[in-house]
Motif scaffolding. Structure first.
Motif, PDB file in Angstrom:
ATOM      1  N   ARG A  70       7.161  -5.244   1.966  1.00 28.30           N
ATOM      2  CA  ARG A  70       6.840  -5.845   0.677  1.00 28.30           C
ATOM      3  C   ARG A  70       7.999  -5.605  -0.286  1.00 28.30           C
ATOM      4  O   ARG A  70       8.731  -4.621  -0.160  1.00 28.30           O
ATOM      5  N   ALA A  72       9.417  -5.813  -4.513  1.00 29.93           N
ATOM      6  CA  ALA A  72       9.080  -5.810  -5.942  1.00 29.93           C
ATOM      7  C   ALA A  72      10.367  -5.540  -6.705  1.00 29.93           C
ATOM      8  O   ALA A  72      10.986  -4.475  -6.544  1.00 29.93           O
ATOM      9  N   ASP A 125      -1.541  -5.463   2.131  1.00 27.51           N
ATOM     10  CA  ASP A 125      -2.176  -4.496   1.230  1.00 27.51           C
ATOM     11  C   ASP A 125      -3.064  -3.509   1.984  1.00 27.51           C
ATOM     12  O   ASP A 125      -3.130  -2.335   1.621  1.00 27.51           O
ATOM     13  N   TYR A 128      -1.480  -0.167   3.344  1.00 30.35           N
ATOM     14  CA  TYR A 128      -1.125   0.929   2.439  1.00 30.35           C
ATOM     15  C   TYR A 128      -2.361   1.578   1.818  1.00 30.35           C
ATOM     16  O   TYR A 128      -2.239   2.519   1.047  1.00 30.35           O
ATOM     17  N   SER A 195      -1.368   1.959  -2.836  1.00 32.87           N
ATOM     18  CA  SER A 195      -1.777   0.558  -2.870  1.00 32.87           C
ATOM     19  C   SER A 195      -0.783  -0.313  -3.625  1.00 32.87           C
ATOM     20  O   SER A 195      -0.598  -1.484  -3.310  1.00 32.87           O
ATOM     21  N   SER A 196      -0.116   0.240  -4.635  1.00 38.40           N
ATOM     22  CA  SER A 196       0.913  -0.491  -5.370  1.00 38.40           C
ATOM     23  C   SER A 196       2.288   0.027  -4.983  1.00 38.40           C
ATOM     24  O   SER A 196       2.468   1.222  -4.752  1.00 38.40           O
ATOM     25  N   GLN A 197       3.253  -0.876  -4.924  1.00 35.54           N
ATOM     26  CA  GLN A 197       4.604  -0.509  -4.496  1.00 35.54           C
ATOM     27  C   GLN A 197       5.347   0.218  -5.607  1.00 35.54           C
ATOM     28  O   GLN A 197       5.520  -0.333  -6.699  1.00 35.54           O
ATOM     29  N   THR A 199       8.514   1.467  -7.740  1.00 39.15           N
ATOM     30  CA  THR A 199       9.841   0.869  -7.946  1.00 39.15           C
ATOM     31  C   THR A 199      10.641   1.627  -8.999  1.00 39.15           C
ATOM     32  O   THR A 199      10.643   1.215 -10.158  1.00 39.15           O
TER      33      THR A 199
END
Length: 258
Positions: A70, A72, A125, A128, A195-197, A199
């Protein structure tokens, strides 16, 4: 009396002027030749640096779990595959925490690794998350590779939501990220999946590339039933002593084998 032979002052001045012109031309020729050699060497060094960086990224991406990639912003993230095998039985019931598999050629480490069983409907999703049932197990507590079938023991009970058409099971490590910050490209590892990438992830990075100019571009094409996943990355290296740049673009295919 015989007259003494010699040079007049005008002749000496003319010779000095001519020698000065020749010396100036020679110095400029040597300087330009040296500068040209330095420029060629700098271009070759940037090209070699680009090849090394590109090859390192390519080798790591080819070991990525295809559905886990994924992007971002200026960051790319994936789950590295550490081992693969075929399962003979999966956990059944609410209190089952063991997976029977064909023995590994080289057993992967336990502790932070996890097992994945995925079918054609698995989403990125879900890889992760920690849903139960889900395609990804809790951390593996131990692997007994001395028996046949081998036994993977999970840190807690888990039910896999899907089945693999070829009964494939993969063991993956902690996520890996590549993120750009200014003129540096960093590699991050050793952090827990989320759950969220992130960065970038909040861990100490290692420098993968320096002297970047512009933005590193990561493009990801998900796999389908007919083709593999494709990751394309592009970055530009700048000469620290000048304005010349070298752009590197690479495409990596990642096999999709559910």
């Amino acid at each position: 009396m015989r007259r003494a032979a010699g040079f007049t002052l005008v002749e000496l001045v003319m010779v000095i002027v001519l020698l000065a012109i020749v010396a100036t031309i020679s110095v400029q020729f040597v300087a330009l030749s040296t500068r040209g050699a330095i420029d060629v060497s700098a271009r070759q060094q940037r090209a070699l640096q680009g090849v090394v960086i590109s090859e390192q990224i390519t080798r790591e991406l080819r070991e990525a779990f295809p559905l886990s990639i994924r992007t971002a912003g200026n960051c790319l993230e994936w789950l590295p595959i550490l081992a693969g095998t075929a399962y003979t039985s999966l956990p059944r019931g609410a209190s089952s925490d063991e997976i029977s598999v064909a023995p590994f050629v080289d057993a992967p480490p336990a502790g932070t690794t996890r097992a994945i069983v995925y079918g054609y409907g698995t989403s990125t999703d879900s890889l992760y998350g920690d849903a139960d049932p889900g395609p990804v197990s809790p951390p593996i507590s131990s692997i007994d590779n001395s028996t046949s079938p081998a036994v993977i023991t999970l840190s807690e009970s888990h039910r896999f939501r899907e089945r693999s058409p070829q009964r494939r099971l993969f063991v993956v490590g902690q996520p890996v990220s590549l993120c750009q910050s200014g003129r540096f490209l960093y590699r991050y590892g050793g952090y827990a999946p989320g759950s969220s990438q992130p960065t970038p992830p909040g861990v100490s990075p290692e420098v993968l590339a320096a002297d970047l100019t512009g933005n590193v571009q990561f493009q990801y094409t998900p796999p389908s039933l007919r083709r593999a996943a494709v990751v394309q990355f592009t970055f530009t290296l700048k000469d620290p002593q000048g304005d010349e740049t070298t752009t590197i673009s690479q495409e990596v295919q990642i096999r999709n084998v559910p």
